[in-house]
Design an enzyme around this catalytic site. Structure first.
Site, PDB file in Angstrom:
ATOM      1  N   ASP A 100       1.598  -0.872   0.246  1.00  0.00           N
ATOM      2  CA  ASP A 100       2.185  -2.177  -0.062  1.00  0.00           C
ATOM      3  C   ASP A 100       2.013  -3.088   1.148  1.00  0.00           C
ATOM      4  O   ASP A 100       2.230  -2.684   2.284  1.00  0.00           O
ATOM      5  CB  ASP A 100       3.673  -2.007  -0.411  1.00  0.00           C
ATOM      6  CG  ASP A 100       4.233  -3.234  -1.103  1.00  0.00           C
ATOM      7  OD1 ASP A 100       4.580  -3.135  -2.299  1.00  0.00           O
ATOM      8  OD2 ASP A 100       4.320  -4.310  -0.456  1.00  0.00           O
ATOM      9  N   ASN A 147       9.597  -1.478 -11.371  1.00  0.00           N
ATOM     10  CA  ASN A 147      10.333  -2.699 -11.695  1.00  0.00           C
ATOM     11  C   ASN A 147       9.768  -3.280 -12.990  1.00  0.00           C
ATOM     12  O   ASN A 147       8.549  -3.402 -13.139  1.00  0.00           O
ATOM     13  CB  ASN A 147      10.196  -3.712 -10.555  1.00  0.00           C
ATOM     14  CG  ASN A 147      10.843  -3.224  -9.274  1.00  0.00           C
ATOM     15  OD1 ASN A 147      11.854  -2.527  -9.313  1.00  0.00           O
ATOM     16  ND2 ASN A 147      10.275  -3.572  -8.140  1.00  0.00           N
ATOM     17  N   HIS A 151       2.970  -0.728 -12.050  1.00  0.00           N
ATOM     18  CA  HIS A 151       2.836  -0.055 -10.752  1.00  0.00           C
ATOM     19  C   HIS A 151       4.108   0.699 -10.451  1.00  0.00           C
ATOM     20  O   HIS A 151       5.206   0.282 -10.818  1.00  0.00           O
ATOM     21  CB  HIS A 151       2.516  -1.045  -9.635  1.00  0.00           C
ATOM     22  CG  HIS A 151       3.442  -2.233  -9.560  1.00  0.00           C
ATOM     23  ND1 HIS A 151       3.339  -3.290 -10.432  1.00  0.00           N
ATOM     24  CD2 HIS A 151       4.486  -2.500  -8.747  1.00  0.00           C
ATOM     25  CE1 HIS A 151       4.277  -4.180 -10.140  1.00  0.00           C
ATOM     26  NE2 HIS A 151       5.008  -3.722  -9.128  1.00  0.00           N
ATOM     27  N   HIS A 198       6.265   2.160  -7.272  1.00  0.00           N
ATOM     28  CA  HIS A 198       6.448   2.157  -5.817  1.00  0.00           C
ATOM     29  C   HIS A 198       6.771   3.587  -5.370  1.00  0.00           C
ATOM     30  O   HIS A 198       7.603   4.265  -5.988  1.00  0.00           O
ATOM     31  CB  HIS A 198       7.634   1.271  -5.423  1.00  0.00           C
ATOM     32  CG  HIS A 198       7.475  -0.177  -5.751  1.00  0.00           C
ATOM     33  ND1 HIS A 198       7.187  -1.139  -4.803  1.00  0.00           N
ATOM     34  CD2 HIS A 198       7.590  -0.845  -6.921  1.00  0.00           C
ATOM     35  CE1 HIS A 198       7.133  -2.333  -5.371  1.00  0.00           C
ATOM     36  NE2 HIS A 198       7.372  -2.184  -6.664  1.00  0.00           N
TER      37      HIS A 198
END
Ligand code: AMP
Length: 114
Positions: A30, A87, A100, A102
């Site tokens: 990230d 999310n 995606h 995390h």
């Protein structure tokens, strides 16, 4: 339709620090890390978000989760623990409309999240 940011990373049109790749997923660091280790793992298929996955994507989703755990182990996080986060939508904090997960670790992560 125009490519999402993550489709551009998958196509190597935007640079990223890639830590894992296979035929169906890509994992990269990230750009704004929220923890000492912060990696995103994404399907190469352009699925906007978890709420828009289809039954025939079950195998891909399982692969994404298995590889998220494998990448966490590859980065040494399996020894101390880590968190996987997806999310979804505005209240979930989603900012990039390409599914995606995390992978966060390297420090103690508070619960509940903010
Ligand atoms: P989310 O808020 O769940 O949609 O997560 C999107 C994530 O993408 C954020 O944590 C951003 O820091 C990250 N991000 C945005 N641009 C890039 C980039 N060019 N390379 C790597 N990560 C990025």
């Amino acid at each position: 339709m125009s490519k999402t940011l993550f489709e551009k990373i998958i196509a190597r049109e935007i640079p990223a620090a890639i830590v894992y790749e296979d035929e169906s997923v890509l994992a990269f660091r990230d750009i704004h890390p929220a923890a000492p280790t912060h990696v995103l793992i994404v399907p190469k298929k352009a699925i906007p978000r978890i709420a828009e996955t289809a039954v025939d994507e079950q195998q891909l989703l399982g692969h994404l989760m298995l590889k998220a755990a494998a990448v966490a182990a590859q980065l040494g996080l399996d020894k101390t623990g880590y968190r996987l986060v997806i999310n979804n939508g505005k209240d979930g904090g989603e900012t990039v409309p390409h599914l995606h997960c995390h992978i966060l670790g390297g420090r103690h992560l508070a619960w509940p999240p903010g």
